[in-house]
Structure formats: structure tokens, C-alpha cells
Design a protein around this motif. Structure first.
Motif, PDB file in Angstrom:
ATOM      1  N   GLY A   1       0.838  -1.192   0.000  1.00  0.00           N
ATOM      2  CA  GLY A   1       0.000   0.000   0.000  1.00  0.00           C
ATOM      3  C   GLY A   1       0.870   1.237   0.000  1.00  0.00           C
ATOM      4  O   GLY A   1       0.878   2.023   0.942  1.00  0.00           O
ATOM      5  N   VAL A   2       1.622   1.429  -1.082  1.00  0.00           N
ATOM      6  CA  VAL A   2       2.637   2.479  -1.134  1.00  0.00           C
ATOM      7  C   VAL A   2       2.041   3.877  -1.258  1.00  0.00           C
ATOM      8  O   VAL A   2       2.704   4.869  -0.946  1.00  0.00           O
ATOM      9  CB  VAL A   2       3.614   2.190  -2.296  1.00  0.00           C
ATOM     10  N   GLY A   3       0.771   3.981  -1.666  1.00  0.00           N
ATOM     11  CA  GLY A   3       0.164   5.298  -1.811  1.00  0.00           C
ATOM     12  C   GLY A   3       0.924   6.150  -2.809  1.00  0.00           C
ATOM     13  O   GLY A   3       1.288   5.693  -3.893  1.00  0.00           O
ATOM     14  N   THR A   4       1.220   7.377  -2.427  1.00  0.00           N
ATOM     15  CA  THR A   4       1.938   8.294  -3.317  1.00  0.00           C
ATOM     16  C   THR A   4       3.439   8.265  -3.078  1.00  0.00           C
ATOM     17  O   THR A   4       4.165   9.121  -3.602  1.00  0.00           O
ATOM     18  CB  THR A   4       1.414   9.734  -3.149  1.00  0.00           C
ATOM     19  N   GLY A   5       3.922   7.325  -2.284  1.00  0.00           N
ATOM     20  CA  GLY A   5       5.362   7.124  -2.111  1.00  0.00           C
ATOM     21  C   GLY A   5       6.002   7.916  -0.992  1.00  0.00           C
ATOM     22  O   GLY A   5       7.237   7.945  -0.878  1.00  0.00           O
ATOM     23  N   LEU A   6       5.226   8.547  -0.120  1.00  0.00           N
ATOM     24  CA  LEU A   6       5.785   9.423   0.899  1.00  0.00           C
ATOM     25  C   LEU A   6       6.655   8.676   1.908  1.00  0.00           C
ATOM     26  O   LEU A   6       7.700   9.178   2.329  1.00  0.00           O
ATOM     27  CB  LEU A   6       4.655  10.164   1.627  1.00  0.00           C
TER      28      LEU A   6
ATOM     29  N   GLY B   1       7.442  -1.153  -3.939  1.00  0.00           N
ATOM     30  CA  GLY B   1       6.107  -1.005  -3.391  1.00  0.00           C
ATOM     31  C   GLY B   1       5.027  -1.537  -4.302  1.00  0.00           C
ATOM     32  O   GLY B   1       5.205  -1.621  -5.518  1.00  0.00           O
ATOM     33  N   ILE B   2       3.899  -1.891  -3.695  1.00  0.00           N
ATOM     34  CA  ILE B   2       2.707  -2.255  -4.456  1.00  0.00           C
ATOM     35  C   ILE B   2       1.547  -1.385  -3.990  1.00  0.00           C
ATOM     36  O   ILE B   2       1.531  -0.898  -2.861  1.00  0.00           O
ATOM     37  CB  ILE B   2       2.330  -3.741  -4.310  1.00  0.00           C
ATOM     38  N   ASP B   3       0.598  -1.180  -4.865  1.00  0.00           N
ATOM     39  CA  ASP B   3      -0.638  -0.495  -4.519  1.00  0.00           C
ATOM     40  C   ASP B   3      -1.701  -0.943  -5.511  1.00  0.00           C
ATOM     41  O   ASP B   3      -1.385  -1.385  -6.618  1.00  0.00           O
ATOM     42  CB  ASP B   3      -0.471   1.026  -4.561  1.00  0.00           C
ATOM     43  N   HIS B   4      -2.953  -0.801  -5.100  1.00  0.00           N
ATOM     44  CA  HIS B   4      -4.061  -1.239  -5.944  1.00  0.00           C
ATOM     45  C   HIS B   4      -4.606  -0.108  -6.814  1.00  0.00           C
ATOM     46  O   HIS B   4      -5.343  -0.359  -7.758  1.00  0.00           O
ATOM     47  CB  HIS B   4      -5.182  -1.786  -5.047  1.00  0.00           C
ATOM     48  N   THR B   5      -4.238   1.145  -6.504  1.00  0.00           N
ATOM     49  CA  THR B   5      -4.830   2.302  -7.165  1.00  0.00           C
ATOM     50  C   THR B   5      -3.826   2.942  -8.118  1.00  0.00           C
ATOM     51  O   THR B   5      -2.791   3.449  -7.693  1.00  0.00           O
ATOM     52  CB  THR B   5      -5.303   3.332  -6.127  1.00  0.00           C
TER      53      THR B   5
ATOM     54  N   ASP C   1       6.254   9.614  -9.952  1.00  0.00           N
ATOM     55  CA  ASP C   1       6.757  10.976 -10.128  1.00  0.00           C
ATOM     56  C   ASP C   1       7.651  11.375  -8.954  1.00  0.00           C
ATOM     57  O   ASP C   1       8.659  12.069  -9.137  1.00  0.00           O
ATOM     58  CB  ASP C   1       5.594  11.959 -10.245  1.00  0.00           C
ATOM     59  N   LEU C   2       7.292  10.961  -7.753  1.00  0.00           N
ATOM     60  CA  LEU C   2       8.049  11.336  -6.554  1.00  0.00           C
ATOM     61  C   LEU C   2       9.346  10.556  -6.426  1.00  0.00           C
ATOM     62  O   LEU C   2      10.396  11.114  -6.074  1.00  0.00           O
ATOM     63  CB  LEU C   2       7.188  11.097  -5.303  1.00  0.00           C
ATOM     64  N   LEU C   3       9.307   9.254  -6.711  1.00  0.00           N
ATOM     65  CA  LEU C   3      10.431   8.365  -6.417  1.00  0.00           C
ATOM     66  C   LEU C   3      11.352   8.119  -7.602  1.00  0.00           C
ATOM     67  O   LEU C   3      12.484   7.668  -7.428  1.00  0.00           O
ATOM     68  CB  LEU C   3       9.898   7.020  -5.907  1.00  0.00           C
ATOM     69  N   GLY C   4      10.874   8.381  -8.802  1.00  0.00           N
ATOM     70  CA  GLY C   4      11.682   8.116  -9.979  1.00  0.00           C
ATOM     71  C   GLY C   4      11.505   6.705 -10.500  1.00  0.00           C
ATOM     72  O   GLY C   4      10.908   5.843  -9.846  1.00  0.00           O
ATOM     73  N   LEU C   5      12.040   6.469 -11.664  1.00  0.00           N
ATOM     74  CA  LEU C   5      11.820   5.196 -12.353  1.00  0.00           C
ATOM     75  C   LEU C   5      12.667   4.059 -11.804  1.00  0.00           C
ATOM     76  O   LEU C   5      12.451   2.898 -12.153  1.00  0.00           O
ATOM     77  CB  LEU C   5      12.103   5.366 -13.850  1.00  0.00           C
ATOM     78  N   ASN C   6      13.650   4.355 -10.954  1.00  0.00           N
ATOM     79  CA  ASN C   6      14.522   3.298 -10.434  1.00  0.00           C
ATOM     80  C   ASN C   6      13.915   2.535  -9.266  1.00  0.00           C
ATOM     81  O   ASN C   6      14.445   1.497  -8.861  1.00  0.00           O
ATOM     82  CB  ASN C   6      15.869   3.884 -10.005  1.00  0.00           C
ATOM     83  N   VAL C   7      12.822   3.038  -8.699  1.00  0.00           N
ATOM     84  CA  VAL C   7      12.139   2.341  -7.610  1.00  0.00           C
ATOM     85  C   VAL C   7      11.054   1.454  -8.211  1.00  0.00           C
ATOM     86  O   VAL C   7      10.134   1.956  -8.860  1.00  0.00           O
ATOM     87  CB  VAL C   7      11.520   3.333  -6.611  1.00  0.00           C
ATOM     88  N   PRO C   8      11.135   0.132  -8.008  1.00  0.00           N
ATOM     89  CA  PRO C   8      10.112  -0.764  -8.568  1.00  0.00           C
ATOM     90  C   PRO C   8       8.760  -0.563  -7.875  1.00  0.00           C
ATOM     91  O   PRO C   8       8.654  -0.692  -6.651  1.00  0.00           O
ATOM     92  CB  PRO C   8      10.674  -2.161  -8.275  1.00  0.00           C
ATOM     93  N   LEU C   9       7.745  -0.248  -8.651  1.00  0.00           N
ATOM     94  CA  LEU C   9       6.388  -0.068  -8.151  1.00  0.00           C
ATOM     95  C   LEU C   9       5.447  -0.902  -9.005  1.00  0.00           C
ATOM     96  O   LEU C   9       5.577  -0.922 -10.235  1.00  0.00           O
ATOM     97  CB  LEU C   9       5.981   1.400  -8.206  1.00  0.00           C
ATOM     98  N   PHE C  10       4.485  -1.552  -8.349  1.00  0.00           N
ATOM     99  CA  PHE C  10       3.620  -2.487  -9.056  1.00  0.00           C
ATOM    100  C   PHE C  10       2.168  -2.258  -8.662  1.00  0.00           C
ATOM    101  O   PHE C  10       1.853  -2.072  -7.484  1.00  0.00           O
ATOM    102  CB  PHE C  10       3.994  -3.933  -8.698  1.00  0.00           C
ATOM    103  N   GLN C  11       1.288  -2.282  -9.652  1.00  0.00           N
ATOM    104  CA  GLN C  11      -0.142  -2.283  -9.364  1.00  0.00           C
ATOM    105  C   GLN C  11      -0.555  -3.723  -9.124  1.00  0.00           C
ATOM    106  O   GLN C  11      -0.373  -4.588  -9.998  1.00  0.00           O
ATOM    107  CB  GLN C  11      -0.941  -1.677 -10.516  1.00  0.00           C
TER     108      GLN C  11
END
Length: 245
Positions: free
Chosen positions: A48-53, A67-71, A80-90
Motif C-alpha cells: 500500500g505504497v500510496g503516493t510514495g511518501l 512497493g505495491i498499490d491497488h490504485t 513521479d516522486l520516487l523516480g523510475l529506479n524504484v520498482p512499483l507495481f499495481q
């Protein structure tokens, strides 16, 4: 009664940071606590990473994060906040596979978290009103935590009605509606102070989770019972060093 497995925050995404950075959470203080609980250099998966804060603070402390998030709207802001090097998944927390394991998983007011009751005891709350979905989510996340790793949950007060001023001339109103059996709806209402206009509204279904269910499932996955941090901000489950898979 049917529930979706995870609530969406689509309508809320635009005002999420205004609320979270306007006094709802203190991410820097939370990160300082996490640095005393999670070993230096650990790779952390936020559920539930949200907006990455929160991940922004952990990155600044030298952790490797994902991080993962459903939204999707939340994830776009996080990228936008963390950059493309941080893996984020829906992903749906009840059924996902990232193909790797982490030294720690963190739910910081996310899919599930701890709550303090008025009598000083703690319990569990989250976005999964169905007990079967709670079990499935814990099994799924456990598969992503390495032997000796941690599941860390934030702790906060139980939900109540409240109103708080935010920056930019906005007031936040929170309303709780008990639906019985531990299930409740939570209204997020944002009002512009200058004219009283409601500028954002979200209503989500949450649930207080039976402690025996939550902790029993964690024991089944090979974790200890939770320990609470000294400042009472977090609880930590630790996995056995034996590899369960």
C-alpha cells in the motif's frame, strides 16, 4: 455481504498528499523509528505504497525499496516522486507474485495496520472486510518475506470522527459509520474554507480484524507474535530462520 478485496483511492488521490503532509502522519518521525527496527541496508517492500511518501523517507535512509498499490492514480504520483529506479507495481494484495523475497515488508497505515484501543490494548484494522481475504493477503505477502525477515505494521489510534485544518485553505472532515461486526465506512471529506464547497469526497469500507485470526495466520506462516516498538508507533512480526518454501 460481498466486498471488493481492496478499496480504491481514485477520487482521493489528488488530495492525499495534502492530508498526509498536513498533519495526518509524521513520516520523518516514523522513518526514524523504522531505522531502529529494520536492519540497515534491508530491502523493503511497502504494502500500500500510496503516493510514495514513506518510501521517500526510507530511500533517504539508504534502504532499498519497492512497493505495491491497488490504485493506479496513487502509483502515478509515487512514480513521479520516487523516480523510475524504484520498482512499483499495481497489484491486489490477496494475489500477486513479484518473483522475489524481501528482508522486510511494511504496511504503514496501508492494507492492514495496528490500532490502539482506549484500554491500552492493541488490535488490527484494514481494508479487507472479508476474513478470507485477510488470510489470503497475509499468505501472499508472507511468500515475499525471506527467512528471518520482518512484517512491520504501523500503529495508530482507533478511527473516530474528526475535523482538522489543512494547508491551502482546506479543511478535512472524517466521518465513521459503524456497519456492525467490526465493519465500518470511513468518509474522507475535503472542504474549501473560502466558500464551504466540498472539493473532494471518498467513502471506503474498512474493518477491525479479529486478533486471533490475524496473529494465528501469522503463526501459520512461520512468524513470531508481534513486538511493539518503544515509541508505540509500530509492531513487528519476525519470520523463523527456517525456509518454509
Amino acid at each position: 455481504m460481498p466486498y471488493t478485496s481492496v478499496n480504491h483511492y481514485d477520487h482521493f488521490a489528488e488530495y492525499y498528499n495534502l492530508l498526509m503532509l498536513g498533519g495526518y502522519y509524521d513520516y520523518q518521525a516514523q522513518a526514524r523509528t523504522l531505522a531502529t527496527l529494520i536492519p540497515e541496508g534491508t530491502d523493503i517492500l511497502e504494502i500500500g505504497v500510496g503516493t510514495g511518501l514513506m518510501l521517500r523517507e526510507l530511500l533517504a535512509l539508504g534502504y532499498s525499496v519497492a512497493g505495491i498499490d491497488h490504485t493506479q492514480a496513487m502509483l502515478e504520483q509515487a512514480r513521479d516522486l520516487l523516480g523510475l529506479n524504484v520498482p512499483l507495481f499495481q497489484a491486489d494484495v490477496t494475489d500477486f507474485d513479484l518473483g522475489r523475497r524481501f528482508g522486510a515488508a511494511l504496511s504503514n497505515g496501508g492494507v492492514w495496520y495496528g490500532v490502539w484501543w482506549k484500554d491500552g490494548r492493541f488490535g488490527y484494522c484494514g481494508h479487507l472486510p472479508d476474513p478470507g481475504a485477510v488470510r489470503a493477503s497475509l499468505r501472499c505477502v508472507a511468500r515475499h518475506i525471506a527467512p528471518g525477515g520482518q512484517l512491520v505494521l504501523s500503529l495508530q489510534d482507533a478511527h473516530v470522527d474528526k475535523t482538522m485544518p489543512l494547508p491551502d485553505g482546506v479543511t478535512y472532515e472524517q466521518r465513521i459509520h459503524d456497519k456492525g461486526n467490526g465493519v465500518f465506512d470511513k468518509e474522507y471529506i475535503f472542504v474549501r474554507d473560502s466558500d464551504g464547497e466540498r472539493i473532494c469526497y471518498e467513502r471506503l469500507t474498512l474493518c477491525y480484524i479479529d486478533s486471533a485470526l490475524f496473529e494465528g495466520q501469522m503463526r501459520d506462516e512461520g512468524f513470531t507474535d508481534p513486538e511493539v516498538s518503544k515509541d508505540k508507533r509500530y509492531m513487528i512480526f519476525t519470520r523463523s530462520e527456517a525456509d518454509p518454501f
